[in-house]
Design a protein around this motif. Structure first.
Motif, mmCIF file in Angstrom:
data_model
loop_
_atom_site.group_PDB
_atom_site.id
_atom_site.type_symbol
_atom_site.label_atom_id
_atom_site.label_comp_id
_atom_site.label_asym_id
_atom_site.label_seq_id
_atom_site.Cartn_x
_atom_site.Cartn_y
_atom_site.Cartn_z
ATOM 1 N N TYR A 130 0.916 6.027 -7.323
ATOM 2 C CA TYR A 130 -0.380 6.477 -7.843
ATOM 3 C C TYR A 130 -0.980 7.478 -6.857
ATOM 4 O O TYR A 130 -1.790 7.122 -5.995
ATOM 5 N N ASP A 131 -0.548 8.710 -6.993
ATOM 6 C CA ASP A 131 -0.945 9.765 -6.066
ATOM 7 C C ASP A 131 -2.445 10.030 -6.162
ATOM 8 O O ASP A 131 -2.968 10.287 -7.247
ATOM 9 N N GLY A 132 -3.131 9.965 -5.037
ATOM 10 C CA GLY A 132 -4.576 10.208 -4.997
ATOM 11 C C GLY A 132 -5.348 9.034 -4.448
ATOM 12 O O GLY A 132 -6.465 9.194 -3.943
ATOM 13 N N PHE A 133 -4.773 7.825 -4.539
ATOM 14 C CA PHE A 133 -5.415 6.651 -3.950
ATOM 15 C C PHE A 133 -5.091 6.573 -2.456
ATOM 16 O O PHE A 133 -3.984 6.905 -2.032
ATOM 17 N N THR A 134 -6.053 6.102 -1.658
ATOM 18 C CA THR A 134 -5.846 5.906 -0.224
ATOM 19 C C THR A 134 -6.212 4.478 0.148
ATOM 20 O O THR A 134 -7.312 4.014 -0.155
ATOM 21 N N ILE A 135 -5.264 3.774 0.782
ATOM 22 C CA ILE A 135 -5.499 2.399 1.230
ATOM 23 C C ILE A 135 -5.247 2.339 2.729
ATOM 24 O O ILE A 135 -4.142 2.628 3.194
ATOM 25 N N THR A 136 -6.276 1.967 3.492
ATOM 26 C CA THR A 136 -6.160 1.815 4.941
ATOM 27 C C THR A 136 -6.021 0.337 5.266
ATOM 28 O O THR A 136 -6.866 -0.473 4.847
ATOM 29 N N GLY A 145 4.833 -6.363 -6.690
ATOM 30 C CA GLY A 145 4.172 -6.859 -5.486
ATOM 31 C C GLY A 145 4.788 -8.147 -4.976
ATOM 32 O O GLY A 145 4.953 -8.335 -3.762
ATOM 33 N N GLN A 146 5.143 -9.048 -5.887
ATOM 34 C CA GLN A 146 5.736 -10.311 -5.459
ATOM 35 C C GLN A 146 7.161 -10.114 -4.933
ATOM 36 O O GLN A 146 7.638 -10.884 -4.090
ATOM 37 N N ALA A 147 7.842 -9.069 -5.395
ATOM 38 C CA ALA A 147 9.137 -8.717 -4.800
ATOM 39 C C ALA A 147 8.935 -8.246 -3.358
ATOM 40 O O ALA A 147 9.760 -8.532 -2.481
ATOM 41 N N ALA A 171 0.832 -1.205 0.000
ATOM 42 C CA ALA A 171 0.000 0.000 0.000
ATOM 43 C C ALA A 171 0.864 1.251 0.000
ATOM 44 O O ALA A 171 0.571 2.229 -0.708
ATOM 45 N N GLU A 172 1.945 1.235 0.768
ATOM 46 C CA GLU A 172 2.855 2.384 0.825
ATOM 47 C C GLU A 172 3.438 2.691 -0.555
ATOM 48 O O GLU A 172 3.440 3.845 -1.009
ATOM 49 N N ILE A 173 3.911 1.650 -1.235
ATOM 50 C CA ILE A 173 4.521 1.853 -2.556
ATOM 51 C C ILE A 173 3.457 2.192 -3.595
ATOM 52 O O ILE A 173 3.641 3.076 -4.441
ATOM 53 N N LEU A 209 -7.324 -3.206 -8.868
ATOM 54 C CA LEU A 209 -6.005 -2.676 -9.226
ATOM 55 C C LEU A 209 -4.971 -2.982 -8.151
ATOM 56 O O LEU A 209 -3.809 -3.278 -8.456
ATOM 57 N N PHE A 210 -5.382 -2.932 -6.878
ATOM 58 C CA PHE A 210 -4.441 -3.213 -5.795
ATOM 59 C C PHE A 210 -4.077 -4.702 -5.760
ATOM 60 O O PHE A 210 -2.916 -5.062 -5.536
ATOM 61 N N ILE A 211 -5.055 -5.574 -5.976
ATOM 62 C CA ILE A 211 -4.768 -7.007 -6.043
ATOM 63 C C ILE A 211 -3.836 -7.295 -7.222
ATOM 64 O O ILE A 211 -2.868 -8.064 -7.104
#
Length: 616
Positions: free
Chosen positions: A326-332, A540-542, A319-321, A530-532
């Motif tokens: 992608y500036d503007g998305f928020t993931i809690t 993501g796998q790295a 989520a941090e990366i 998109l996050f999945i």
């Protein structure tokens, strides 16, 4: 579970990447410069926009690397590959048998990588009143049988036709000739553009009212008219649905299969990733793999991810990366335990549930009763490590001893091993809503029950178990791989300690998959989807590997997010008017501090792109 791996070690100025490899009998690409962080990509001007944009984005997020992209034509690029003056050749047509022979004579071998699909559009000056041609008319114009515009269409438009053609080293020239003219030849008075490029053909046609030419999809714009061919105009849609007749693949060629940790392999992997295929689509070509988003600003949306504390480190780092790119998305991200996360999904208070065990039938029923349906996404594999205090002299247990300790049959350390270590055993356990608890119980205790005096940690998390065991000399507990460190001792189980390597090669017995669960299949363009997709991508796998878990899909590099205020996305691009050489200045990109990745033992060689199988 066999798997590919890349090991990253960070030094102050250099990223040294080491990876185990299997000899495939195929020549390995050798970088043409002594600096292993630099690479030359040479060839087709059709492919050039894809490679140039991909290089720009790649160098922004992996700033230790330099890519030089040259647009010289397919034939020239392949000749450069044969001569060893480039690492990757771009081509808009298949490599010729004569070129393969030349490469083999030089001791190499050609390996083809399909990046995208393309259509060759027929373009005329925007003032030309005609809107289309038949394939027969196109053939006759380019072979010289038709030389006046009044010989095509309804005959109302008149004037000598100026045919703008490409040089013979052009891949677009070769493909057009094979597809349109077949065994015929081009008219002798065709105007050959001085510079071997799609852009030069575009500019010539845009400036000559009587002109006709052909270009790749990426060069069709409002300055020229895109002619229909047998009633169908070239576009990404008509190439994708195969209704347009002059369509082709676009290629990279390498001298042998690139070494798994080579720059060439990483760049090809990047172009085939969802980010790279989004670049393909953005440059008006047709992607051949899953499409994601191109990093940047202007996005919006938010989601909540709740559940397993085992899965939480993967998701938090991802989520941090993701939010940095992608500036503007928020993931809690909330670490509350698998059961609590799934309950949150059922209640509709989260978008994605994290779980370290499979969803239960009762939970599926509850979700269906609420009008939903459970969809499972496997993100990674994990081992549950058995940990004790670092002062404990024992190094391992058998599975039977572990069972008896946790069910209460064994309560003193002198009842295991050689009996030399003595003391009451303190069992540290998890709460019943924990997915790790459920999986451990099913795997180790089977139908048995935990000892009644087991110490339940106050906070339902792997971290709390780790901290309790690290502080109690008599303690034993169990945690996911990501929580094993020097503060605790990782006990062998039947002679094998939990690690990413022993989970990957299936020698460790308490191993499992880690999951996301969603209520139904997320909409394709939703933030959840998109996050999945991002977590399943090489980036993501790295991250999965970096957090000490086991990847289940292709592993790449973890990006460095540019600091706010830097100009890493700005590049200075110049095209040499004689050679078509495009160079990108990255002197203003900050140094690269890569994320540590953990080595995985067993490797499956199946080409550059592959999928790892999940635990059964």
């Amino acid at each position: 579970m066999k798997r590919k791996n890349i090991v990253f070690m960070t030094t102050l100025m250099l990223v040294l990447m080491m990876v185990g490899s299997i000899d495939t009998g195929v020549a390995q690409t050798t970088p043409v410069t002594s600096d292993t962080q630099s690479m030359v990509v040479d060839g087709s001007t059709t492919v050039q926009p894809i490679a140039s944009k991909a290089a720009e984005v790649f160098m922004t997020y992996f700033p230790g690397y330099t890519i030089t992209v040259k647009g010289t034509g397919s034939g020239t690029g392949i000749a450069s590959l044969i001569a060893g003056t480039c690492d990757i050749a771009m081509a808009s047509r298949s490599i010729k048998s004569s070129e393969i022979t030349s490469l083999e004579t030089a001791g190499g071998s050609s390996v083809e990588h399909i990046l995208a699909a393309d259509g060759i559009g027929i373009i005329v000056h925007p003032d030309n009143p005609l809107t289309g041609l038949t394939m027969d008319e196109l053939h006759d114009i380019f072979n010289g049988s038709i030389s006046n515009w009044n010989e095509v269409g309804d005959g109302s438009h008149s004037g000598e036709i100026t045919v703008v053609n490409r040089e013979t080293t052009s891949g677009t020239y070769g493909f057009f000739k094979d597809t349109v003219l077949d065994d015929d030849t081009f008219r002798e008075d065709a105007q050959i553009v001085e510079k071997n490029s799609n852009g030069a053909v575009h500019d010539a046609v845009a400036s000559i009212p009587s002109a006709i030419g052909y270009v790749g999809l990426g060069y069709i714009d409002d300055e020229v008219q895109n002619m229909e061919l047998d009633g169908v105009a070239a576009s990404t849609a008509t190439v994708a649905d195969e209704t347009y007749s002059i369509a082709r693949n676009l290629y990279f060629y390498t001298n042998g299969t690139p070494a798994e940790d080579s720059f060439a392999a990483l760049f090809i992997q990047f172009i085939m990733s969802p980010i790279g295929q989004a670049i393909v689509e953005g440059e008006k070509f047709v992607p051949v793999a899953e499409v994601g988003l191109i990093p940047g600003n202007g996005f919006s949306g938010s989601i909540v991810v709740d559940g397993s504390t085992t899965v939480q480190p993967i998701v938090s780092k991802s989520a941090e990366i993701f939010m940095g790119m992608y500036d503007g998305f928020t993931i809690t991200v909330k670490g509350t335990g698998s059961g609590t996360g799934i309950a949150s999904l059922i209640a509709g208070t989260c978008d994605i549930a994290m779980a370290s065990r499979s969803i239960k039938s009762s939970e599926i029923t509850s979700l269906e009763t609420a009008g939903g349906s459970s969809v499972e996404h496997i993100l990674a594999a994990d081992g549950i490590g058995i940990i004790v205090h670092p002062d404990n002299p024992l190094t391992g247990l058998t599975m039977d001893e572990l069972h008896d300790i946790f069910n209460g049959s064994i309560s003193n350390w002198n009842e295991v091993g050689d009996g030399s270590h003595s003391g009451e055993i303190t069992v540290v356990n998890r709460e019943t809503t924990s997915g790790t608890y459920g999986f451990f119980k099913d795997t180790v205790l089977d139908d048995d029950t935990f000892r009644e005096d087991a110490q339940i940690v106050e906070k339902n998390s792997n971290g709390a178990v780790h901290d309790a065991v690290a502080s109690i000399p008599s303690a034993i507990g169990y945690v996911g791989l990501g929580y094993i460190d020097d503060d605790v001792q990782n006990m062998e189980l039947d002679g094998v300690a939990a690690s990413s390597a022993t989970v990957a090669d299936e020698t460790y017995s308490i191993a499992r998959n880690l999951f996301f669960y969603t209520n139904g299949t997320p909409a394709e363009d939703s933030l959840a989807a998109l996050f999945i997709q991002f977590i399943m991508s090489p980036i993501g796998q790295a991250i999965v590997e970096g957090e000490k878990f086991v990847a289940v899909a292709e592993v790449g590099l973890i990006p460095t997010i540019p600091e706010e205020g830097t100009t890493t996305t700005k590049t200075d691009t110049e095209t040499d008017t004689d050679t078509g050489l495009e160079t990108i200045d990255v002197s203003n990109i900050p140094g690269f501090t890569p994320y540590f990745l953990v080595a995985i033992a067993s490797i499956t060689v199946g080409g550059l792109m592959f999928r790892k199988r999940s635990l059964k």
